[in-house]
Design an enzyme around this catalytic site. Structure first.
Site, PDB file in Angstrom:
ATOM      1  N   GLU A 152      45.257  28.552  48.877  1.00  0.00           N
ATOM      2  CA  GLU A 152      45.618  28.613  47.470  1.00  0.00           C
ATOM      3  C   GLU A 152      46.775  29.604  47.264  1.00  0.00           C
ATOM      4  OE1 GLU A 152      42.304  28.883  44.871  1.00  0.00           O
ATOM      5  OE2 GLU A 152      43.540  28.875  43.078  1.00  0.00           O
ATOM      6  N   GLU A 193      36.290  37.903  44.405  1.00  0.00           N
ATOM      7  CA  GLU A 193      36.580  36.961  43.325  1.00  0.00           C
ATOM      8  C   GLU A 193      35.365  36.773  42.406  1.00  0.00           C
ATOM      9  OE1 GLU A 193      37.448  33.018  44.778  1.00  0.00           O
ATOM     10  OE2 GLU A 193      38.439  32.470  42.916  1.00  0.00           O
TER      11      GLU A 193
HETATM   12  C1  BGC Z   1      41.956  31.148  41.247  1.00  0.00           C
HETATM   13  C2  BGC Z   1      41.838  32.104  40.112  1.00  0.00           C
HETATM   14  C3  BGC Z   1      42.400  31.432  38.917  1.00  0.00           C
HETATM   15  C4  BGC Z   1      41.531  30.272  38.628  1.00  0.00           C
HETATM   16  C5  BGC Z   1      41.795  29.549  37.355  1.00  0.00           C
HETATM   17  C6  BGC Z   1      41.098  29.979  40.938  1.00  0.00           C
HETATM   18  O1  BGC Z   1      41.072  29.048  41.935  1.00  0.00           O
HETATM   19  O2  BGC Z   1      41.664  31.720  42.453  1.00  0.00           O
HETATM   20  O3  BGC Z   1      42.230  33.342  40.413  1.00  0.00           O
HETATM   21  O4  BGC Z   1      42.673  32.237  37.859  1.00  0.00           O
HETATM   22  O5  BGC Z   1      41.447  29.395  39.717  1.00  0.00           O
HETATM   23  O6  BGC Z   1      41.268  28.304  37.330  1.00  0.00           O
END
Ligand code: BGC
Length: 938
Positions: free
Chosen positions: A503, A778
């Site tokens: 990502e 996260e």
């Molecule tokens: C990310 C986040 C992001 C979010 C929003 C995730 O996959 O890692 O940091 O803000 O998606 O949908």
């Protein structure tokens, strides 16, 4: 007396007087010179950077700091800019002599000289006058060079090879070379180049610069960045060779489903000026040769790099190399609309880390632990037979069996493979990939590796460290450590969400307000200004902004909380760095987005929300997102307050820019929203908003939306919720978390904020620490949740915690009325069991320090205020008479001016620049907060 002696005596007397005068004159002169010297400006910056190379901004800005001294203020300045070092040394400002300007401005002073020329080199210095009229010496000279200012200045063409293996996202690197002869001595040589996606430049076999993973990521094809480097010392009179290695980066997208900009390509223009005044250009054109058959046989940011040392090409960048087997390059299409100069600090290997342990978990399988979750890669030291393939795999954590845990990397293979050439010691590190990891698995190592076989290389934006925080609570220190590392690991020319899985995007919502905390310890102004450009580049013509910028993932969600970063960040840069320019530059983008979103407002309410209060603590440890409706904050409760806050910011920007009509309109719209919001969602009897999640209360309290008569009730509702339902634990996700700690502390319950931050069980930052985190996760339940979305290195849940540490615990806060810490507000919070807090922050004006200790009834506070700024401080005592500074009562202490403060409230004082050591004998820890919750006004 003998008559003939008298004149002699008189002469002697005169001579003695003259000698004394001379001595006094010299003493005065020496004092003056040393006063002038001690006043001399330092830290010279042009366009926010020290001696930048290749700027393409016609109106650079100039910043300097004054050495610290008691009471020192700047009253005037003079800037000299010259077209040569010699002219500057002779005080000949042939480009600009500002003359003496009566002003205290020392941050972002606008250029007012002759037009700057493409590729030009400029030299500057500054001197100042202090409030007493003493003039400083000239500063040491600084310089900068210009990039190529007009598209027509580019004579070079884009070259490359617009074909390759089509069924992979992991191409071999492309090696390009060109030889040329310089027949005369070189005076100056500047190269301008953009090697996309990532590139390394070599001249006569020497690597140019220490930057890696360059140029910076950008919104292809809208904009690409080019580097500028000086090559004067690397070129020979006679034959020379230029070499370029091109990797994929994000340009050749690492995944099929991401925006793909094409095959790697290069544009390069080397401008050589000879000593005889003539000049020539060496350009990227069809005379260059290329091979894909070099040692980097595959490179992909997510998956890793494969390097076969047997395929190295000795001498490939030396003149005379036989490139007859290389193919001719092709002219390829220009990748985009604008080629811009890099305006940010480079990505580099910023630190090397030795592993702390190595374990053989199975025969031939070794796990190294760096002891720290980092972004980067490893350097491998190895010796063995040619053709041996050593594999390095990277992960953030281990399984209970001690193996690498890679499930949370999703499709990222995070694997580097090195094939030995044999014949001696070999050392290698990849160049076109990046991993987020703490653990490394090595297999097929020839023999048994040792701890010296591997070094962790930390890779990220090379930003000056401008702050530090420490307190008496080791858990908070550990959390601070995790914050700093998480932030650092997620800078790579854009601020990313994470650095390990497939990502690594510039998600807007993650940084909107959290980024303010980062500014206390990293000088990230240029990075965030550049990111605002990425955001503007992503904007659609209707004003819509992608939630991910650059928009490698196209997520034009038409929502508020993420896209608000485009409005919030300019104000943040203005407050923290005194950056006035950024608001002017990005106002149009923010306004266009605001106008677009206003189309979705119905009766003062905006419901557009996509992500919710992202990653709030779920009820089940396995879940990523909560399913419990009582924990979920509904869209309008997020979007409306956020948009209300955006309108307030827009109003302040409009006022700053003299756009009175806009200011009035946004002010009125904000008022409509506030009224509608309270009418629809506030229960006036209980102070509850909607379903009563902590976030639904935090936002209206943070943005001052609550009707004043109900403020206490609404706050008390939040307090009860957190201490009751949430048992003094965090109860917000990313959106509420941006303001939680400050709302609690500034409304009289810092003790609750302190209780939340010091929890070690779920959910909380302390829980992460207890579970061996060295960065911030996260998910609050990052140790148990589904790996589908569970990174161990995400900054978004930091919320406003770092801000709270600096602004509330240490008490170092900028005053938005005099931004960039021109005026500092200092109000520390001696709460909980804290016995000391020490913090410093280097603002554009210089070092600010706040260090307090408390013992019994005594509170000692050491403060440093930089020159050319002032502070207002609040001491945690109501007794000015029993408070001293440097053993002097406050009415006598130099630089201290008592301010009328509320009866029974904290002693307040205005401070001049300088160093202070306050001692409060009657320290009252409760002064800054009321357990009973009554509002306190300073
Ligand atoms: C990310 C986040 C992001 C979010 C929003 C995730 O996959 O890692 O940091 O803000 O998606 O949908």
């Amino acid at each position: 007396m003998n008559k003939s002696i008298t004149p002699i005596l008189l002469i002697l007397l005169l001579l003695a007087i003259l000698a004394v005068e001379l001595v006094l004159y010299h003493a005065k002169k020496t004092r003056q010179i040393s006063e002038q010297a001690s006043l001399t400006p330092t830290e010279l910056r042009c366009d926010d950077l020290k001696n930048p190379v290749g700027i393409d901004f016609q109106k650079p800005m100039f910043t300097w700091a004054l050495p610290p001294a008691q009471g020192r203020q700047q009253a005037a300045y003079q800037i000299l800019i010259a077209s040569s070092r010699n002219s500057l040394a002779q005080n000949n400002g042939d480009v600009w002599d500002s003359g003496k300007v009566n002003s205290s401005q020392s941050v972002q002073v606008d250029f007012g000289g002759k037009p700057l020329s493409s590729g030009g080199a400029y030299f500057w210095k500054v001197r100042i006058w202090d409030a007493g009229g003493t003039m400083s010496q000239w500063s040491a000279p600084a310089d900068w060079t210009m990039g190529l200012l007009n598209a027509s200045d580019w004579k070079a063409k884009w070259i490359g090879l617009d074909e390759g293996i089509t069924n992979t996202r992991s191409l071999p690197a492309r090696w390009l070379r060109k030889e040329f002869v310089l027949s005369k001595p070189v005076e100056r040589a500047m190269v301008y180049y953009s090697g996309l996606g990532w590139s390394e430049l070599y001249v006569n076999s020497e690597r140019v610069g220490e930057h890696v993973l360059s140029p910076p990521l950008s919104q292809y094809p809208k904009r690409e960045y080019y580097q500028t480097c000086e090559l004067t010392r690397l070129l020979n009179s006679g034959s020379n060779a230029l070499g370029m290695v091109l990797g994929n980066g994000r340009f050749f997208a690492p995944r099929m489903n991401a925006a793909n900009a094409g095959y790697p390509k290069l544009i390069l223009q080397l401008h050589v000026e000879f000593s005889d005044g003539t000049a020539t250009n060496i350009l990227s054109d069809d005379s260059w040769k290329l091979t894909t058959n070099g040692p980097v046989t595959a490179n992909n940011e997510y998956d890793g790099e494969e390097y076969d040392a047997r395929k190295e090409i000795p001498g490939w960048c030396r003149p005379g190399f036989d490139d007859s087997k290389w193919q001719a390059v092709e002219f390829v299409s220009a990748p985009g609309e604008v080629l811009s100069a890099v305006r940010q600090r480079p990505i580099r290997v910023t630190q090397e880390i030795k592993p702390v342990t190595m374990k053989e978990i199975k025969p031939g399988v070794y796990i190294f632990d760096l002891g720290q979750n980092i972004a980067g890669w490893c350097k491998l030291n190895v010796k063995g037979p040619a053709g041996t393939q050593v594999t390095l795999r990277y992960a953030e954590t281990l399984t209970p069996d001690g193996e690498l845990y890679t499930a949370n990397l999703r499709s990222a293979k995070a694997t580097d493979v090195y094939t030995l050439k044999g014949g001696g010691d070999e050392s290698w590190q990849p160049r076109f990939t990046l991993h987020g990891f703490r653990y490394v698995e090595i297999t097929d190592y020839p023999g048994k590796p040792t701890l010296d076989s591997l070094t962790g290389c930390v890779v990220g934006d090379h930003l000056p460290v401008i702050g530090a925080f420490e307190c008496s609570n080791p858990l908070i220190n550990k959390i601070y450590h995790n914050i700093v590392w998480g932030v650092r690991d997620n800078y790579r020319s854009i601020p990313t969400d994470c650095c390990q899985r497939d990502e690594r995007q510039g998600w807007l919502g993650d940084r909107a307000e959290e980024s303010r905390g980062e500014t206390y310890f990293f000088e990230n102004d240029a990075l965030y200004s550049k990111w605002l450009q990425d955001i503007a580049d992503c904007q659609r013509t209707n004003g819509n902004i992608s939630s991910v910028c650059p928009a490698y993932w196209r997520d034009y969600a038409k929502e508020v909380t993420w896209a608000s970063a485009s409005v919030v960040i300019p104000g943040m840069l203005r407050d923290q760095f005194g950056d006035k320019q950024v608001v002017a530059e990005h106002y149009d983008c923010a306004k266009k987005w605001i106008e677009h979103m206003l189309g979705f407002m119905t009766n003062g309410i905006i419901t557009n929300d996509v992500y919710g209060d992202w990653c709030m603590p779920p009820e089940d440890p396995k879940l990523i997102h909560s399913k419990d409706p009582s924990r979920i904050t509904r869209g309008p409760l997020l979007a409306t307050p956020f948009f209300y806050n955006d309108l307030g910011l827009m109003q302040s920007y409009a006022l700053q820019l003299g756009k009175a009509d806009d200011a009035e309109r946004y002010g009125k719209l904000a008022k409509t929203m506030k009224d509608a919001f309270n009418k629809q969602f506030l229960n006036r009897d209980t102070g509850q908003y909607d379903n009563g999640t902590p976030t639904s209360s935090v936002l209206p309290l943070a943005f001052d939306m609550v009707p004043p008569e109900l403020h206490y009730r609404a706050f008390q509702f939040l307090v009860n919720k957190l201490s009751g339902t949430w048992n003094n634990h965090i109860g917000t996700g990313l959106v509420g978390g941006k303001y939680l700690m400050r709302v609690l502390s500034e409304n009289g319950r810092p003790d609750l904020a302190y209780a939340i931050v010091t929890q070690t069980n779920y959910p909380g930052w302390g829980y992460m620490v207890e579970h061996d985190a060295t960065t911030v996760w996260e998910l609050w339940n990052g140790d148990t949740a589904d790996p589908a979305m569970n990174s161990g290195n995400h900054v978004m849940l930091i919320g406003d915690l770092a801000i709270w540490m600096y602004e509330n615990l240490a008490g170092i806060e900028p005053d938005p009325e005099q931004p960039g810490f021109k005026h500092i507000i200092m109000r520390p919070l001696p709460i909980g069991d804290l016995t000391f807090v020490k913090a410093w922050h280097r603002s554009p004006y210089g070092l600010i320090r706040s260090e307090w200790h408390r013992q019994g009834n005594e509170f000692d506070w050491h403060i440093e205020i930089p020159a050319n700024s002032t502070a207002t401080i609040y001491l945690p005592t109501s007794h000015a008479e029993s408070t001293t500074d440097d053993n002097q009562t406050l009415d006598k202490a130099p630089g201290v001016k008592l301010i009328n403060s509320t009866e029974g409230g904290p002693v307040a004082a205005a401070l001049e620049p300088g160093t202070y050591d306050f001692v409060c004998e009657d320290f009252n820890s409760d002064l800054f907060w009321q357990p009973e919750g009554t509002q306190f006004s300073f």
